[in-house]
Design a protein around this motif. Structure first.
Motif, short mmCIF file in Angstrom:
data_model
loop_
_atom_site.label_atom_id
_atom_site.label_comp_id
_atom_site.label_asym_id
_atom_site.label_seq_id
_atom_site.Cartn_x
_atom_site.Cartn_y
_atom_site.Cartn_z
N LEU A 1 21.56 80.82 35.35
CA LEU A 1 20.92 80.24 34.16
C LEU A 1 21.92 80.15 33.04
N LYS B 1 9.75 79.72 39.55
CA LYS B 1 9.95 78.72 38.50
C LYS B 1 9.33 79.21 37.21
N GLY C 1 14.01 81.81 40.71
CA GLY C 1 14.05 82.25 39.32
C GLY C 1 15.37 81.88 38.66
N LEU C 2 16.17 81.06 39.35
CA LEU C 2 17.44 80.60 38.78
C LEU C 2 17.44 79.08 38.83
N SER C 3 18.54 78.48 38.43
CA SER C 3 18.67 77.04 38.56
C SER C 3 20.05 76.74 39.11
N ALA D 1 14.43 78.28 34.16
CA ALA D 1 14.51 78.57 35.59
C ALA D 1 13.72 77.53 36.36
#
Length: 2002
Positions: free
Chosen positions: A1023, A1439, A999-1001, A994
């Motif tokens: 993710l 992150k 909390g994602l990408s 992440a």
């Protein structure tokens, strides 16, 4: 075909040896030679009168029937011939025929070796030919095709992958090999994994012969065959290619890339070391006041002082926190010392110390020593022996380690000191002193330490140019340092000094650190550091050897050699992190000598000494040889754009050769030994760049070209450059001179290759198990088969040329032990292979993993030879990035197995940043990727150095030197070029890192191949991206021959990035792949094409960071152009624009699935951007489809969902392994239709949620009859043995009536006599704590039993293996397991004294106490987190942290939890499920789910105690109290804090009312109370009550083992067992319960038996069914369909954690929680678990008499010996309650009479056998601290002195729980009562109450032996406080109940009290006759005097006649 081919070999084959000449013979004589092969010898003719040369010129021919194996040997012996005597051997020549077998023809000249295996000058030259039937060289080696195993049911599987046959690892120089790898069809011959891709490898010599060789099968045929044999494989079978995918090598031209980028060492980590000092015993010294000091590194901590005892009890706990790199941590020395009478003013005297390094502790099981005795020795006097023992616990915890503390139980076994010494397994308990000699001879190649500016300044001032470094060597070992002298101004210092350490052997410090430092007035800096691991230079086996090493050179690496004043990489020189450049090498040797401490002339101090030693000869370290290093750069890509576009060059160095700063020239013949030339830099560089003819020396010697010409980089894409080499590949070469120690590296290489192969095999096995493929056991058998053959191959290979000069003792010993180990490993592998069955695969796999560690350990060679090779990328004169390649990996040998794994192969090398820059993100970006070819070998073996390169090149020599044939090329020009199209099928990735705050990408992938790169599209906020995209690379040009490229294409690098709107994309991981190649002439179709999707492991630094699912194919573009390639379908999806999807043949086959989601609720949502979450919703998405939960209207009021179940349908791959992840996202619905992402969770594997319908045929359904359940399956240990076996042989069992049993027991007891009082405890005496302690004891017993069983099983297995491999002689059986086992046996034997024959311990039968279950971990760990139907999904945001270990959860990223569950199944579903009665279609598969409406619950928390808390105050203690939080309510139990205690017993219960779901997370915290300031959190634990409440394990209130209505075991649950059972049956739709007569109950079809009576408080019996119901509940897991284990009455142990120290335990808390719904009747009052109050006792000790007390004083007048005796005693401690008798003066015989009474009141805890005292710790303490100490009565005898201090004479300590019975008379009282305490019967004053007898006083004499110093007659009487009150007594001889005065002889009075009396005694006694005589004389004189006085008067009178 195979058959034809193997039979055709039987034609005439022959081996021909042509013996030419033998030269450099000594003397003159007749010579004869003997040539032997396969046991058949030929003699040559005799040459007469030869001088130094014998020309035999003779051929010998062996016709042979079977092919020659590469392992076979040829031996030639040369003799001096004699007609009369036997011939005298001059020398022997032996050769392995591998090269011959490959080449068919070989010319060799080599030296002979003599009997001692040392080389002599004589040379031999021969020529060997090997003819096969058609003159070609053999191609197949036997064992390559095995018989097909019989047990294949249609699936054909090879078991071997011959480990060392050099196929997959072979070196490219073996032209004869054409088949590389054995067909292992475990992967169906597809994908990257399939090992069977056979190619036409061109041979450099026999090209013409090879054309028609039948042995080269076409790969197509084989693959087709594989398919057929594979038995019609499912097209969707996929192989989870782990990293090995890339690395499974096919041809020989390439070697494995290494995927882990970040250097592993050198990064600081958190460690916590906790040491508990429990007590000390047998300290040497009289009447001492000992303190224990614990020291780690620089930190010291002290215990309190205990006065006047030599067995002090401390029980103090210390914690040390560190944040350092692992290497630094493990080298720190932990020292425990005992100091006597230390106070503020004086430092005290040292009694003894014990030291070990932290690494030794960390390598123990569980990283700890528990309750072990450290043996103290005195460092200043090694002859002294043991100085005492300290009992301690030591634990080292790194982040993420969890330490299982063994439960503290009664510590009886641990009094056996010898059996529990603090030593690692395998170390003998008696350690001896030894001297460690470290000899430092000389160093060379030191860097110039000062900058050139300074040098010029110095030159200007001093006028000379001296070497600017003043080196000395520093050696550190076991906490001591030794230095050599400083050699002023020398780059080649010669010391010839030795440093001597004196230390116990074996030492508990594993590493010795050797540094070269530069002495400087300001600060000394390290030049280089080397660590020597003692385990690698010694062997502790029976055939082992003491540590020895050298004389050998060790290489030191560190920072780069360009000198700046501030070196940013100075750490590297200190040995932290991986060195980036060669620094120096040091000649060193190590030896160890065990000391005989009894001899007189020994130096007894352990100070480090430094002595000179004599110089050693040049040849001692080996013969100098000229080595040749060649390298070619085939490709330089992925060069980081940050570097800038200045020209780039690459520099290669080996040692200091090739280094541009201080490059080295060839050692001149005059200075042969010098390694670093004296030429100045300018000349050197000129030589390098303008190499011309004249400079090339006359012998055709060439100069080195160490770096490539600078070249400007070209842009590849946004991030990377590449260098445009195209067809012209630059080369480098370097000549260097090193001692020839190749044998060391060869042996390492053989073992490394075995290990690599083994690792690959084991990865495969694990892969097969993981993906649940068939037959993992066959693959494992194959792996073991390979292992055993390659081990035996090692033994044959390693044993040859031992003739090298410079072989050290370590070389010889290591070889022996390696050969023994390998032989035994081979045997064990065979044995284990025969035991591998389907069900034992996993455990055997573990065993084989140990082999792997062992091999890696053995392969690491401690004595270096050739330094490592460094490749530096230089841009703009700056060193940017480097790669370090171990020289052994590229070392050439003519034997395949010995060859380095990358020698003569193309390797993908990734350059990285040096030093600390390489940590973290910077270290993960590739600085450059090189495709590089390297070859290192002896210059004379140089001819093959190009043969491993991809073929199709021409050499390009330096312009002027064309004349010289031998010159290596400066560049290669490839004239063969193939054009390809690469298709990258990028399907999806999962579990990515992440990278964004959400909390994602937003991931995209970038694919690099050769100089091309392309990217996939960016998918936002996920993710688990499914790109489903085909990337096409057109016109990729690859240089080299087509066939080779097919087998071994270059690797593809895939990097994943997170796209950011602003700034550069962030790197999130990298993986490698190999494409499947199709040449023009091949058909595109099964089995190889189309390729399959595979999983590739993604790495980020050294950690895994997800998987990529993709496939890659490389298609050659022929003359017909792209039209001939398989067509690509255009973009199908108009929305995605021009993006190509993955084509149909490759994407997985899909099926229709339904996914049902149970939405329960959301918990603990944190604020988002400071705003509270108010109206959250959950979105579920999988493969593009999804469903949304109902909206929660007000999260605060009720965080549960209103609609429980929803579902959606989706197309998913049939293969479960390919299922995409399911994403759970929580959004908050704000006003105006805005949504904010709260957090997300990706369920990576849906497998556990796949619904499988219940199997109706299973046995629990089929039975119609009733099954009687066998009740106590595990008979409870504590129950009295009410079952008696009549006879051991029968199984008849008789129930005995308990009353008889009791009577028998009473009778027995009366016979025993003394144990009468030990009666059954009375019910009323028992409390909850009795139950608790009994349970803990049971737990301990169970643990012990488990350990014993494990040990036994291991031993049995070892014995089996030993028995099967009995070929190994018994005495040299090198199994590692045997030594430590013996030790444990010794341990046992001391305990066995307490056991009877069958090994069961004879314990007094325990009273029957009801027990509970003590879990030594959290309750949820035992019950799968109570997720039996309700799962908790953590929601992440922010992150991800970059932690080395991803197993530590990032707690700070968790923003809440989603509770719910999933269920997925294929459609359509079978009818019968939906047709069942009561099926609610709305609930789908979640039929019996309860409602999620709010519910009120009473929570009752019981806290028992906390253990091992982390100290919070300066004094190393804490004042803990409990805080409980649940929702908004908080209970702070602050006023009841427990003062200064790290193991507090709380014993409290707390009640809180809660409403689920709002308040469901319970926090139990322990705080430290502080008088001033805020209280600190020590640690806390969190419990999810909701999951427990709803779990079907019924975790609301544990079920007790027995039902009783009163007493200590009263039933706690408001519902009785019958009610609970009825409810469970109703919920599970079960028939029952039916209670029947005679104590039977039937549930479903199970019948349970039990008893039916219960006793109430008044003792009346009545009938009840509760026992029966309880019996069913305790066996609920046996009920069909709905059964599961119900939670018993229990205590759980939970670790306390502190957010500031994540992952490190801060102590543990023992507790349990009961929950009662408020809608049923309220439960009774809480059980009272308040700590037992200690019981008040009074101990009365009457000292009657003493005898034989030693006499201390000399009389003034008479010189007679006497003593003024008094006795002192205490129970709690000298300050607290010491009492003295009066003094018996002037005892001449040592007899004393006292009749004196001591009275000691004390508080005693029966259960813990400890006295409790409360006292203020110091005058400044705020409150009293409670201590628990063992109950020990100390009696001492003293000699009173009036003016000086009293003299201590002797003492005895009696442990009131077990002390020896006193002797009846003084005569029978002896020293043995103390020495042999263990063997004598002991008694306890708590049972005996009254004891009288004689006990000995002892002290230690000068030799530390015990001596008897007196005897005391005493009477001990123990009374409870109540009894004592009733019959009080006086102290001393006072009222009440006074003792009569002792009848003492009169001398014992005191002279100044009664001087006359004492004078009378002193004088009258001795001088009475003298006095009488004197008196008589006096009278006489008086008379005479009077007479004389009165006579004149009388006379006058008479005369006058008065």
């Amino acid at each position: 075909m195979l058959l034809i081919f193997s039979s055709s070999f039987q034609v005439e084959m022959a081996l021909v040896v042509y013996l030419k000449t033998v030269t450099e013979l000594r003397g003159k004589g007749d010579r004869i030679a003997k040539v032997t092969f396969r046991g058949l010898s030929f003699f040559s003719r005799v040459l007469e009168n030869c001088e130094d040369e014998a020309r035999f010129e003779q051929a010998f021919r062996w016709p042979i029937g079977s092919q020659v194996d590469g392992d076979e040997m040829l031996e030639i012996q040369v003799f001096n011939y004699s007609k009369v005597f036997t011939n005298r051997l001059i020398g022997t020549f032996r050769m392995v025929l591998q090269k011959v077998v490959e080449e068919g023809h070989l010319e060799v000249s080599d030296t002979l070796i003599d009997d001692n295996n040392t080389a002599i000058r004589t040379n031999i030259s021969i020529e060997i030919k090997y003819q096969t039937m058609d003159g070609s060289v053999k191609v197949w080696s036997d064992g390559e095709f095995l018989d097909i195993p019989d047990d294949c049911d249609g699936t054909f599987q090879f078991e071997t992958d011959s480990l060392l046959s050099g196929r997959s690892l072979s070196s490219g120089t073996s032209p004869g090999r054409s088949i590389h790898g054995i067909p292992t069809f475990r992967k169906a011959g597809k994908g990257v994994f399939s090992a069977m891709k056979l190619g036409k490898t061109r041979s450099s010599k026999d090209d013409h012969k090879k054309g028609d060789d039948p042995a080269i099968l076409d790969a197509e045929d084989l693959d087709r065959k594989a398919m057929r044999l594979g038995g019609g494989l499912d097209p969707d079978t996929i192989s989870l290619a782990s990293v090995t995918a890339v690395t499974t090598n096919v041809s020989n031209k390439r070697s494995k890339p290494d995927i882990k980028m970040e250097p592993s060492s050198g990064r600081p980590v958190d460690y916590q070391i906790s040491v508990t000092v429990i007590e000390a015993r047998q300290l040497v010294g009289l009447n001492m006041d000992p303190v224990v000091c614990v020291e780690i590194g620089e930190e010291k901590k002290y215990t309190s002082m205990k006065e006047s005892t030599n067995c002090p009890y401390y029980n103090e706990y210390f914690v040390f926190d560190f944040h350092v790199p692992p290497d630094v941590m493990f080298d720190k020395i932990l020292k425990i010392s005992v100091i006597h009478s230390k106070n503020l003013l004086r430092s005290g005297t040292l009694v003894g110390t014990f030291k070990l390094d932290v690494g030794t502790v960390y390598s123990q099981a569980e990283h700890q020593f528990h309750h072990k005795w450290a043996m103290l020795s005195e460092p200043d006097d090694i002859t002294a022996g043991c100085k005492g023992y300290v009992k301690c616990d030591i634990a080292v915890v790194g982040k993420g380690d969890n330490i299982k503390t063994p439960h503290k139980a009664n510590e009886t076994d641990e009094d056996d000191i010898e059996g529990n010494l603090l030593l690692p397994e395998g170390v003998p308990s008696e350690r001896q002193w030894a001297r460690f000699y470290v000899k430092i001879y000389r160093a060379e190649g030191l860097p110039k330490m000062n900058t050139s500016i300074l040098a010029n300044v110095k030159k200007a001032f001093i006028g000379e140019n001296r070497d600017l470094v003043d080196p000395y060597a520093l050696v550190q070992f076991a906490g001591q340092k030794g230095k050599t002298s400083v050699q002023k101004s020398s780059y080649e210092p010669i010391w010839n000094e030795q440093i001597v350490f004196t230390e116990m052997f074996p030492p508990l410090c594993r590493r010795l650190k050797v540094q070269i430092r530069d002495s400087d007035k300001v600060n000394d800096v390290a030049i280089g550091t080397h660590f020597i691991d003692l385990r690698k230079i010694a062997n502790d086996g029976d055939k082992g050897f003491l540590p020895t090493m050298g004389p050998a050179w060790v290489n030191m690496y560190g920072s780069t050699r360009n000198y700046t004043l501030m070196d940013e990489h100075q750490d590297l020189n200190e040995g932290l992190g991986e060195g980036v450049s060669f620094r120096a090498r040091l000649l060193i040797s190590i030896a160890v000598e065990i000391l005989d401490t009894s001899s007189t002339e020994i130096i007894s101090s352990t100070e480090v000494q430094m002595e000179p030693v004599s110089n050693i000869s040049e040849s001692a370290t080996g013969k100098m040889e000229e080595f040749f290093l060649f390298g070619s750069f085939l490709e330089a890509t992925m060069i980081d754009r940050k570097i800038g576009d200045k020209p780039i060059s690459f520099e290669v160095t080996i040692g200091n050769y090739g280094n541009q700063i201080d490059g080295v020239s060839k050692p001149g013949s005059a200075k042969k030994k010098k390694e670093d030339g004296g030429e100045s830099e300018e000349e050197e560089s000129e030589l390098i760049h303008n190499s011309s003819d004249e400079e090339a020396e006359d012998d055709g010697d060439l100069l080195s070209v160490p770096s490539t010409p600078p070249m400007k980089p070209v842009i590849t894409d946004r991030n990377y450059f590449h260098l445009p080499y195209f067809e012209k590949k630059p080369c480098i070469y370097i000549k260097s001179w090193w001692q020839d120690q190749r044998r060391r590296l060869y042996n390492s290489n053989i073992m490394d290759k075995i290990a690599d192969k083994l690792e690959e095999g084991l990865n495969d096995v694990q892969e097969i198990i993981k993906t649940e493929k068939a037959y993992p056991e066959r693959r494992l058998r194959g792996v073991l088969e390979e292992l055993s053959t390659s081990c035996s191959r090692f033994v044959t290979l390693a044993n040859k040329d031992q003739n090298l000069s410079g072989r050290t003792k370590l070389d010889r010993e290591r070889l022996k032990s390696c050969m023994r180990e390998m032989e035994s490993m081979g045997q064990q592998a065979k044995t284990i292979r025969s035991q591998v069955k389907r069900n034992t695969v996993r455990e055997k796999l573990k065993l084989v993993l140990n082999f792997l560690h062992r091999l890696r350990f053995l392969a690491d060679e401690p004595q270096h030879s050739i330094p490592d090779v460094f490749i530096w990328m230089i841009s703009n004169n700056k060193r940017i990035a480097y790669a370090r390649i171990p020289s052994k990996d590229i070392l050439f040998s003519i034997v395949d197995e010995e060859m380095g794994k990358d020698c003569g192969k193309v390797k993908a090398v990734f350059l990285r940043l040096p030093g600390k820059k390489g940590f973290g993100h910077a270290g993960w970006t590739v600085q450059a990727k090189l495709e590089m070819y390297l070859w290192l070998g002896l210059n004379k073996q140089r001819k093959d150095f190009l043969s491993g390169l991809p073929s199709g090149f021409e050499e390009n020599k330096a312009a002027k030197e064309i004349g010289i044939q031998a010159v290596p090329p400066v560049s290669l020009v490839y004239n063969m070029k193939q054009v390809f199209q690469l298709r990258a099928h990028m399907y999806q990735a999962r579990s990515l890192f992440a990278a964004d705050n959400s909390g994602l990408s937003d991931p995209f992938a970038r694919v690099f191949f050769s100089t091309h790169s392309q990217v996939t599209e960016v998918l936002s906020e996920t993710l688990c991206p499914t790109w489903d995209q085909l990337l096409v690379f057109d016109n990729v040009e690859l240089y080299g021959e087509a066939g080779e490229l097919r087998d071994d294409p270059p690797i593809i690098v895939i990097e994943l990035y997170d796209q950011d709107t602003v700034g550069k994309a962030e790197f999130i991981g990298r993986t490698f792949a190999k494409p499947l190649t199709k040449m023009v002439d091949e058909h595109y179709g099964p089995p190889r094409f189309p390729p399959q999707l595979e999983y590739y492991q993604i790495y980020r630094g050294n950690c895994t960071a997800g998987d990529l699912l993709a496939a890659f194919e490389l298609l050659q573009i022929g003359p017909a152009g792209r039209a001939a390639l398989p067509p690509i379908d255009g973009p199908t999806d108009s929305d995605r624009g021009p993006i190509l999807p993955v084509p149909l043949g490759i994407r997985p086959v899909l099926s229709r699935y339904r996914i049902e989601v149970l939405f329960w609720g959301l918990r603990d949502l944190k604020r988002i951007n400071l705003a509270q979450v108010d109206r959250p919703r959950v979105d579920i998405e999988c493969a593009g489809k999804g469903v949304q939960s109902a909206l929660i209207q007000n999260y605060k009021k009720n965080p549960n969902f209103s609609t429980l179940v929803k579902w959606f349908e989706v197309d998913l791959p049939e293969n479960e392994l390919l299922h995409p992840p399911l994403n759970i996202r929580v959004v908050d619905c704000r006003a105006f239709g805005r949504y904010t992402l709260v957090g997300s969770h990706a369920v990576t594997s849906l497998r556990k949620f796949i619904y499988s319908p219940p199997d109706k045929t299973a046995n629990n359904w089929a039975h119609t009859g009733d099954i009687v359940v066998n009740m106590d399956p595990e008979p409870n240990i504590k129950k009295m043995d009410t079952v008696v076996k009549i006879d051991a042989t029968t199984d008849a069992v008789v129930k005995v009536d308990l009353d008889d049993k009791e009577k028998e027991k009473k009778k027995k007891k009366k016979k025993k006599g003394e144990d009468v009082e030990e009666d059954e405890p009375d019910e009323s005496m028992l409390d909850w704590w009795s139950k608790y302690f009994a349970s803990i004891e049971t737990m301990m017993e169970n643990l012990r039993a488990q350990e014993a069983a494990l040990a036994e099983a291991e031993e049995r297995e070892d014995l089996e293996i030993a028995a099967e491999s009995a070929e190994i002689k018994a005495d040299e059986f090198p199994m590692k397991g045997t030594k430590p086992k013996e030790k444990s046996k010794d341990k046992k034997s001391s305990k066995d004294k307490k056991k009877n024959h069958d090994g069961t311990e004879k314990r007094p039968p325990k009273p029957k106490v009801d027990e509970l279950m003590v879990y030594n971990k959290e309750l949820e760990c035992e019950y799968a987190n109570f997720e039996d139907w309700l799962h908790t999904f953590n929601l992440y945001r922010g992150k991800a942290g970059d932690d080395d270990d991803h197993n530590v959860v990032d707690d700070d990223r968790i923003v809440g939890r989603f509770k719910g569950s999933l269920c997925m199944y294929k459609l359509p579903l079978s009818e019968e499920i939906t047709r069942e009665s009561g099926f609610d279609p709305n609930m789908g598969m979640f039929q019996s789910t309860p409602h999620n409406d709010p519910i009120n619950v009473l929570i009752r928390i019981y806290i028992i105690r906390a253990t091992d808390l982390h100290p919070a105050d300066i004094n190393g203690k804490a004042d803990p109290y409990i805080v409980i939080r649940l929702g908004k309510s908080e209970i702070r139990d602050k006023e009841n804090y427990i003062s200064k205690q790290l193991n507090p017993v709380f014993g409290k219960s707390f009640d809180i009312e809660a409403t689920f779901p709002m308040e469901s997370m319970l926090t139990v915290a322990v705080y430290d109370w502080d008088l001033v300031g805020t209280d600190d959190l020590i640690g806390e634990t969190k419990i999810d009550l909701e999951n427990r409440y709803y779990s079907k394990h019924r975790a609301t209130c544990g079920i007790a083992s027995n039902y009783s209505v009163h007493g200590y075991n009263v039933w706690r649950d408001p519902q009785k067992p019958t009610q609970i059972l009825a409810k469970l049956c109703k919920e599970g739709k079960l028939d029952g319960p039916h209670y029947g007569p005679g104590g039977r109950v039937k549930v479903a079809n199970r019948v349970f038996l039990g008893f039916t009576e219960i006793e109430d408080e008044s003792g009346l019996k009545k009938q009840t069914e509760e026992h029966l119901a309880l019996t069913v509940l305790r066996h609920w897991e046996e009920i069909p369909r709905v059964g599961c284990k119900l939670i018993p009455e229990h205590v759980e142990t939970r670790p306390l954690l502190n957010p500031d120290k994540p992952g490190i335990e801060q102590g543990r808390i023992e507790m349990w929680v009961d929950m009662f719904p408020m809608d049923i009747p309220a439960p009774g009052p809480a059980i009272d678990i308040s700590p037992r109050k200690p019981k008040r006792y009074e101990l009365r000790v009457i000292i009657w008499n003493t005898d034989e007390v030693i006499l201390e004083d000399d009389d003034y007048f008479t010189g007679e010996k006497s003593s003024d005796i008094f006795v002192r005693g205490w129970l709690k401690g000298q300050q607290e309650d010491k009492q003295d008798t009066d003094v018996h003066y002037h005892s001449l015989t040592g007899e004393g009479n006292f009749n004196w009474r001591f009275v000691y009141p004390f508080d005693y805890l029966m259960a813990e056998e400890k006295i409790v005292i409360s006292k203020k710790e110091s005058m400044f303490s705020w409150d009293e601290t409670e201590y628990k100490i063992p109950a020990r009565l100390t009696l001492q005898v003293w000699d009173a002195d009036h003016f000086s201090a009293d003299d201590f004479l002797g003492a005895i300590e009696l442990d009131l729980n077990k002390f020896p019975r006193g002797a009846k008379t003084a005569k029978q009282c002896s020293l043995n009562m103390v020495l042999k305490e263990h063997e004598l019967p002991t008694i306890s004053i708590f049972k005996q109450k009254r004891v009288k007898g004689w006990w000995p006083f002892v002290a230690r004499d000068e030799n530390d032996e015990f001596e008897l110093t007196g005897k005391v007659e005493a009477e001990l009487h123990l009374m409870t406080a109540e009894e004592a009150e009733k019959s009080p007594v006086g102290l001393g001889r006072n009222e009440p109940e006074p003792l009569e005065k002792p009848n003492r002889p009169d001398t014992s009075l005191m002279w100044f009290m009664n001087p006359l009396k004492s004078i009378r005694y002193f004088i009258w006694h001795n001088y009475r006759w003298l006095i009488l005589k004197a008196l008589a004389l006096l009278l006489l004189l008086l008379l005479v005097g009077l007479f004389l006085y009165s006579i004149p008067g009388y006379l006058v009178k008479k005369l006058l006649g008065a």
